[in-house]
Write a protein that holds these residues in place. Sequence first.
Motif, PDB file in Angstrom:
ATOM      1  N   PRO A  90       0.787  -1.237   0.000  1.00  0.00           N
ATOM      2  CA  PRO A  90       0.000   0.000   0.000  1.00  0.00           C
ATOM      3  C   PRO A  90       0.818   1.285   0.000  1.00  0.00           C
ATOM      4  O   PRO A  90       0.438   2.267  -0.654  1.00  0.00           O
ATOM      5  N   LYS A  91       1.920   1.313   0.699  1.00  0.00           N
ATOM      6  CA  LYS A  91       2.678   2.553   0.850  1.00  0.00           C
ATOM      7  C   LYS A  91       3.514   2.919  -0.373  1.00  0.00           C
ATOM      8  O   LYS A  91       3.940   4.059  -0.523  1.00  0.00           O
ATOM      9  N   THR A  92       3.782   1.940  -1.242  1.00  0.00           N
ATOM     10  CA  THR A  92       4.644   2.199  -2.404  1.00  0.00           C
ATOM     11  C   THR A  92       3.967   1.937  -3.743  1.00  0.00           C
ATOM     12  O   THR A  92       4.316   2.561  -4.746  1.00  0.00           O
ATOM     13  N   GLY A  93       3.045   0.993  -3.788  1.00  0.00           N
ATOM     14  CA  GLY A  93       2.446   0.578  -5.054  1.00  0.00           C
ATOM     15  C   GLY A  93       3.123  -0.635  -5.666  1.00  0.00           C
ATOM     16  O   GLY A  93       2.742  -1.081  -6.752  1.00  0.00           O
ATOM     17  N   GLN A 132      -4.158   5.367   4.144  1.00  0.00           N
ATOM     18  CA  GLN A 132      -4.772   6.605   4.656  1.00  0.00           C
ATOM     19  C   GLN A 132      -5.367   7.466   3.544  1.00  0.00           C
ATOM     20  O   GLN A 132      -5.347   8.695   3.607  1.00  0.00           O
ATOM     21  N   GLY A 133      -5.867   6.809   2.513  1.00  0.00           N
ATOM     22  CA  GLY A 133      -6.574   7.520   1.460  1.00  0.00           C
ATOM     23  C   GLY A 133      -5.764   7.827   0.221  1.00  0.00           C
ATOM     24  O   GLY A 133      -6.325   8.249  -0.794  1.00  0.00           O
ATOM     25  N   THR A 134      -4.445   7.624   0.264  1.00  0.00           N
ATOM     26  CA  THR A 134      -3.588   7.935  -0.887  1.00  0.00           C
ATOM     27  C   THR A 134      -3.343   6.685  -1.718  1.00  0.00           C
ATOM     28  O   THR A 134      -2.830   5.684  -1.217  1.00  0.00           O
ATOM     29  N   VAL A 135      -3.702   6.766  -2.984  1.00  0.00           N
ATOM     30  CA  VAL A 135      -3.502   5.641  -3.905  1.00  0.00           C
ATOM     31  C   VAL A 135      -2.163   5.819  -4.597  1.00  0.00           C
ATOM     32  O   VAL A 135      -1.896   6.848  -5.214  1.00  0.00           O
ATOM     33  N   MET A 136      -1.306   4.819  -4.488  1.00  0.00           N
ATOM     34  CA  MET A 136      -0.004   4.846  -5.144  1.00  0.00           C
ATOM     35  C   MET A 136      -0.094   4.170  -6.513  1.00  0.00           C
ATOM     36  O   MET A 136      -0.879   3.245  -6.712  1.00  0.00           O
ATOM     37  N   LYS A 137       0.702   4.651  -7.449  1.00  0.00           N
ATOM     38  CA  LYS A 137       0.718   4.058  -8.774  1.00  0.00           C
ATOM     39  C   LYS A 137       1.370   2.672  -8.698  1.00  0.00           C
ATOM     40  O   LYS A 137       2.501   2.537  -8.247  1.00  0.00           O
ATOM     41  N   GLU A 166       2.724   8.859  -6.230  1.00  0.00           N
ATOM     42  CA  GLU A 166       1.318   9.000  -5.867  1.00  0.00           C
ATOM     43  C   GLU A 166       0.456   9.124  -7.113  1.00  0.00           C
ATOM     44  O   GLU A 166       0.790   9.865  -8.031  1.00  0.00           O
ATOM     45  N   LEU A 167      -0.641   8.384  -7.148  1.00  0.00           N
ATOM     46  CA  LEU A 167      -1.580   8.475  -8.257  1.00  0.00           C
ATOM     47  C   LEU A 167      -2.665   9.507  -7.959  1.00  0.00           C
ATOM     48  O   LEU A 167      -2.980  10.350  -8.796  1.00  0.00           O
ATOM     49  N   ASP A 168      -3.221   9.448  -6.742  1.00  0.00           N
ATOM     50  CA  ASP A 168      -4.282  10.387  -6.369  1.00  0.00           C
ATOM     51  C   ASP A 168      -4.591  10.237  -4.881  1.00  0.00           C
ATOM     52  O   ASP A 168      -4.254   9.219  -4.272  1.00  0.00           O
TER      53      ASP A 168
END
Length: 485
Positions: A166-169, A357-362, A384-386
């Motif tokens: 989750p933290k890196t993608g 925490q709500g941040t979507v990683m690429k 970060e994607l969005d």
Amino acid sequence: MNSPLKRVSVACLLMFGLLMANVTYIGTVKADGLRTDSRNVRGFYARYAVDRGWITADNGKTTLAKTVDSGDKTFRFEREYPLGKPFTHVVGWFAPESASGIEAAMNRYLDGSHPELVVRRAIDMVSGKPAKGASVDLTLNSKAQEIAYKDLAGTGKRGAVVALEPKTGKVLAMVSVPSYDPNPLAKANKDTVNKAYNKLNKDDNKPLLNRAIDLTFAPGSTFKTVTSAAYLSDDTSRDENTQVDAPDSLPLPGTSISLPNYHGESCGGRATLVEALTISCNTPFAKMGMELGYDKLKEQAEKFGVGQPLEIPLNVAASNIGADEGKAALAKTAIGQQSNQMTPLQMAMVAAGIANQGTVMKPYLVNKIMGPDGAEIDGTDPEELDEAVTPEVAGELTKMMIGVIENGTGGAAKLPGITVAGKTGTAETLPGKPSHAWFISFAPVEDPKVAVAVFVESGSAGNDATGGAVAAPIAHDVMQAVLGR
């Protein structure tokens, strides 16, 4: 200069100009087409003159694709895939006239033709050594990959598993079943390869397709996490204890039908958000979708990555919630039905975004690239994607998803001593046909290390398969493998 000489001179200059123009055209515009033309025998032989770089995982500890010296002067180097089927759809294959997966996406590094390797290529040419390519190390956790494959293929299921950090993608696992042995497709014999490929291509189960990223499917109740995200974000006073209507059936505007809960079950008329998600009521989420409206639901989905073009570096099919077809259709869209279509990767991104925490990683598959001398020449930095939701909304969603594991339909994903958050999904397909089974999850909740999406295709796990019974146990095993439990 007399007139005849002038005419000859002009004609010569014109022909020289046309010759140069043609050479330039062939060397630029037509070069790639000629190089890849199946009739180009020179190109065919050249493919096997390169000591192609290896493909690895686990920081170089696990070999997924390697090159061996055959000793044959015509086809000196051969490609081998030691671990075969579990990794096929990611690694791909290198054939006489084509390639797939990482073999295709990272080809210019692997065959040494990338501009970053031009100096090395020149040295090899001068010294008379075979051209040597760079090696590509993937983000895959080989243990999790093999367990995901075993859980799907070993029980005859069709489907896909995707696990993300989750933290890196980072893509920790990406499995598609049915799979196939890539080795017959890597032989330096066109007839042998074509025969193997045609057999796979004619298979009704479509083993050549990567179900994790090539195809989209109705996500069922796993999409209720996205609807919940939109509902919570639309009014900051709402939380997991907000009361919502949960009728036994919901009349659909403009129609004579009502939307029931799964198997006609009752949700008591009223429920908190956490209760509604825990027992996966349809009616409250369908009503939320209609209240929010199409634009807000679509905007929320897009923040999780839906509809955005993705290369990881493999091309990913675009997910989408479908067109605006009115309130009745939107009610079904909000519970993951109607024209709502997601890839398993996309649903893993939803789980990972909530976990982070709500941040979507690429998402990405390439960890690093090593030159022929073993030195790292490139690597992937997390991007970060969005921001799909605020940390506060992500926290509320997490509490709701914990309820699914602790008190609801996702109990099969529990891990001893670890808090897991998740959501089951059972998606209807064609009338009279079995449902798809889904499950998304992440763990540990306090410091998420892995987010998983499991998809089991219609009919491959029985006629009454559910996400909780069929997909959740697979997610359990994959999370356990990543966490080392």
